[in-house]
Design a protein around this motif. Structure first.
Motif, PDB file in Angstrom:
ATOM      1  N   GLU A 165     -14.528  66.479  22.346  1.00 50.50           N
ATOM      2  CA  GLU A 165     -14.772  65.520  23.423  1.00 50.50           C
ATOM      3  C   GLU A 165     -16.192  65.629  23.979  1.00 50.50           C
ATOM      4  OE1 GLU A 165     -11.704  66.106  26.298  1.00 50.50           O
ATOM      5  OE2 GLU A 165     -10.129  65.460  24.916  1.00 50.50           O
ATOM      6  N   GLN A 166     -16.820  66.771  23.788  1.00 52.27           N
ATOM      7  CA  GLN A 166     -18.186  66.963  24.299  1.00 52.27           C
ATOM      8  C   GLN A 166     -19.240  66.300  23.407  1.00 52.27           C
ATOM      9  OE1 GLN A 166     -18.554  71.178  24.672  1.00 52.27           O
ATOM     10  NE2 GLN A 166     -17.273  71.272  26.513  1.00 52.27           N
ATOM     11  N   ALA A 167     -18.906  66.022  22.158  1.00 51.40           N
ATOM     12  CA  ALA A 167     -19.854  65.402  21.215  1.00 51.40           C
ATOM     13  C   ALA A 167     -19.565  63.916  21.077  1.00 51.40           C
ATOM     14  CB  ALA A 167     -19.770  66.082  19.859  1.00 51.40           C
ATOM     15  N   ASP A 168     -20.595  63.168  20.725  1.00 44.20           N
ATOM     16  CA  ASP A 168     -20.432  61.728  20.500  1.00 44.20           C
ATOM     17  C   ASP A 168     -19.643  61.483  19.219  1.00 44.20           C
ATOM     18  OD1 ASP A 168     -21.928  61.177  22.751  1.00 44.20           O
ATOM     19  OD2 ASP A 168     -23.827  61.011  21.640  1.00 44.20           O
ATOM     20  N   SER A 169     -19.105  60.262  19.115  1.00 42.01           N
ATOM     21  CA  SER A 169     -18.358  59.876  17.927  1.00 42.01           C
ATOM     22  C   SER A 169     -19.312  59.670  16.752  1.00 42.01           C
ATOM     23  CB  SER A 169     -17.599  58.581  18.216  1.00 42.01           C
ATOM     24  OG  SER A 169     -16.891  58.167  17.083  1.00 42.01           O
ATOM     25  N   GLU A 170     -18.822  60.004  15.557  1.00 37.47           N
ATOM     26  CA  GLU A 170     -19.594  59.843  14.308  1.00 37.47           C
ATOM     27  C   GLU A 170     -20.888  60.663  14.312  1.00 37.47           C
ATOM     28  OE1 GLU A 170     -18.535  58.096  11.524  1.00 37.47           O
ATOM     29  OE2 GLU A 170     -16.679  57.877  12.648  1.00 37.47           O
ATOM     30  N   VAL A 171     -20.857  61.829  14.920  1.00 32.85           N
ATOM     31  CA  VAL A 171     -22.010  62.724  14.949  1.00 32.85           C
ATOM     32  C   VAL A 171     -21.639  63.995  14.209  1.00 32.85           C
ATOM     33  CG1 VAL A 171     -23.458  64.146  16.465  1.00 32.85           C
ATOM     34  CG2 VAL A 171     -22.963  61.790  17.078  1.00 32.85           C
ATOM     35  N   VAL A 172     -22.586  64.551  13.487  1.00 29.49           N
ATOM     36  CA  VAL A 172     -22.372  65.792  12.736  1.00 29.49           C
ATOM     37  C   VAL A 172     -22.298  66.950  13.731  1.00 29.49           C
ATOM     38  CG1 VAL A 172     -23.366  67.372  11.033  1.00 29.49           C
ATOM     39  CG2 VAL A 172     -23.544  64.890  10.693  1.00 29.49           C
ATOM     40  N   THR A 173     -21.192  67.703  13.647  1.00 29.21           N
ATOM     41  CA  THR A 173     -21.019  68.832  14.571  1.00 29.21           C
ATOM     42  C   THR A 173     -21.365  70.171  13.930  1.00 29.21           C
ATOM     43  OG1 THR A 173     -18.687  69.002  13.968  1.00 29.21           O
ATOM     44  CG2 THR A 173     -19.237  67.659  15.896  1.00 29.21           C
ATOM     45  N   GLU A 174     -21.209  70.270  12.622  1.00 28.44           N
ATOM     46  CA  GLU A 174     -21.497  71.534  11.945  1.00 28.44           C
ATOM     47  C   GLU A 174     -21.938  71.262  10.502  1.00 28.44           C
ATOM     48  OE1 GLU A 174     -19.220  75.686  10.724  1.00 28.44           O
ATOM     49  OE2 GLU A 174     -18.264  74.316  12.166  1.00 28.44           O
ATOM     50  N   GLU A 175     -22.837  72.094  10.022  1.00 32.65           N
ATOM     51  CA  GLU A 175     -23.318  71.976   8.643  1.00 32.65           C
ATOM     52  C   GLU A 175     -22.723  73.132   7.840  1.00 32.65           C
ATOM     53  OE1 GLU A 175     -27.567  70.751   7.134  1.00 32.65           O
ATOM     54  OE2 GLU A 175     -27.543  72.906   7.559  1.00 32.65           O
ATOM     55  N   LEU A 176     -21.971  72.788   6.791  1.00 33.56           N
ATOM     56  CA  LEU A 176     -21.336  73.811   5.961  1.00 33.56           C
ATOM     57  C   LEU A 176     -22.221  74.209   4.780  1.00 33.56           C
ATOM     58  CD1 LEU A 176     -17.750  72.247   5.928  1.00 33.56           C
ATOM     59  CD2 LEU A 176     -18.627  74.067   7.414  1.00 33.56           C
ATOM     60  N   GLN A 177     -23.014  73.291   4.298  1.00 33.70           N
ATOM     61  CA  GLN A 177     -23.970  73.576   3.213  1.00 33.70           C
ATOM     62  C   GLN A 177     -25.214  72.719   3.441  1.00 33.70           C
ATOM     63  OE1 GLN A 177     -23.118  72.208  -0.855  1.00 33.70           O
ATOM     64  NE2 GLN A 177     -23.588  74.282  -1.567  1.00 33.70           N
ATOM     65  N   THR A 178     -26.357  73.332   3.339  1.00 34.51           N
ATOM     66  CA  THR A 178     -27.616  72.639   3.605  1.00 34.51           C
ATOM     67  C   THR A 178     -27.885  71.589   2.535  1.00 34.51           C
ATOM     68  OG1 THR A 178     -28.446  74.700   4.546  1.00 34.51           O
ATOM     69  CG2 THR A 178     -30.066  72.987   4.090  1.00 34.51           C
TER      70      THR A 178
END
Length: 196
Positions: A165-178
């Protein structure tokens, strides 16, 4: 004897007259032949209008064909030049793709906790990792920045969706592989988690 001389002179005069008649006849024949040749050559030099039109049409066709061949050759040269430039621009792509898994393994190894007695070894590994990244960067290989950015299917590969809920919709929250670019081309999309 005077008669003989007179007779010889008369015979010589007759021969001279015959020679003159022969020469005159030959000159007349030669003149007639030249005039007939002139007439035939004049006829040969003046082709009729149909022949002229046909020759002009053939010339025009050959000119058009030459222009087409020149245009095709120019296009071929331009296409070859573009292909060479593209090949030079992306010549490091295959090598970069081979080295990306090595960088991933370096990153995983450097994320582990290191005991104090192996700290110098870990520092050496970190130096090698940074050197490899610098070498790839010199060839145009750059990391794709993902976390906090809007999801873009051209540069991101979404493997999970989360509800934050703290992040906007359709935004990347975490990167699993660069993910990585080579100049302006994506050579590996970033593997990411995306907020719903």
């Amino acid at each position: 004897m005077a008669d003989k001389n007179q007779e010889t002179m008369n015979q010589n005069d007759e021969k001279d007259e015959e020679t003159e008649e022969t020469v005159t006849a030959e000159v007349i024949d030669a003149d007639n032949q030249e005039s007939s040749e002139e007439k035939s050559s004049e006829d040969g030099e003046k082709p009729n209008q149909a022949e002229l039109d046909q020759l002009q049409q053939e010339r025009d066709d050959l000119n058009q064909q030459l222009l087409r061949v020149q245009a095709e050759f120019d296009n071929f040269k331009k296409r070859s030049q573009k292909e060479k430039e593209s090949e030079r621009k992306y010549q490091a792509e295959d090598l970069a793709k081979e080295l990306l898994p090595v960088l991933d393994n370096f990153e995983r190894a450097l994320q582990t906790d290191v005991p104090d007695d192996t700290k110098s070894f870990a520092d050496g590994m970190n130096m090698v990792y940074n050197q490899m990244k610098d070498a790839l960067k010199a060839q145009g290989v750059e990391e794709i920045e993902s976390v906090g950015k809007p999801f873009d299917p051209n540069i991101h590969h979404a493997v999970m969706q989360v509800e934050d809920e703290q992040a906007d919709s359709e935004v990347v929250t975490e990167e699993l592989q660069t993910g990585y670019y080579l100049k302006d081309r994506v050579i590996r999309p970033a593997m990411v988690k995306v907020n719903k």
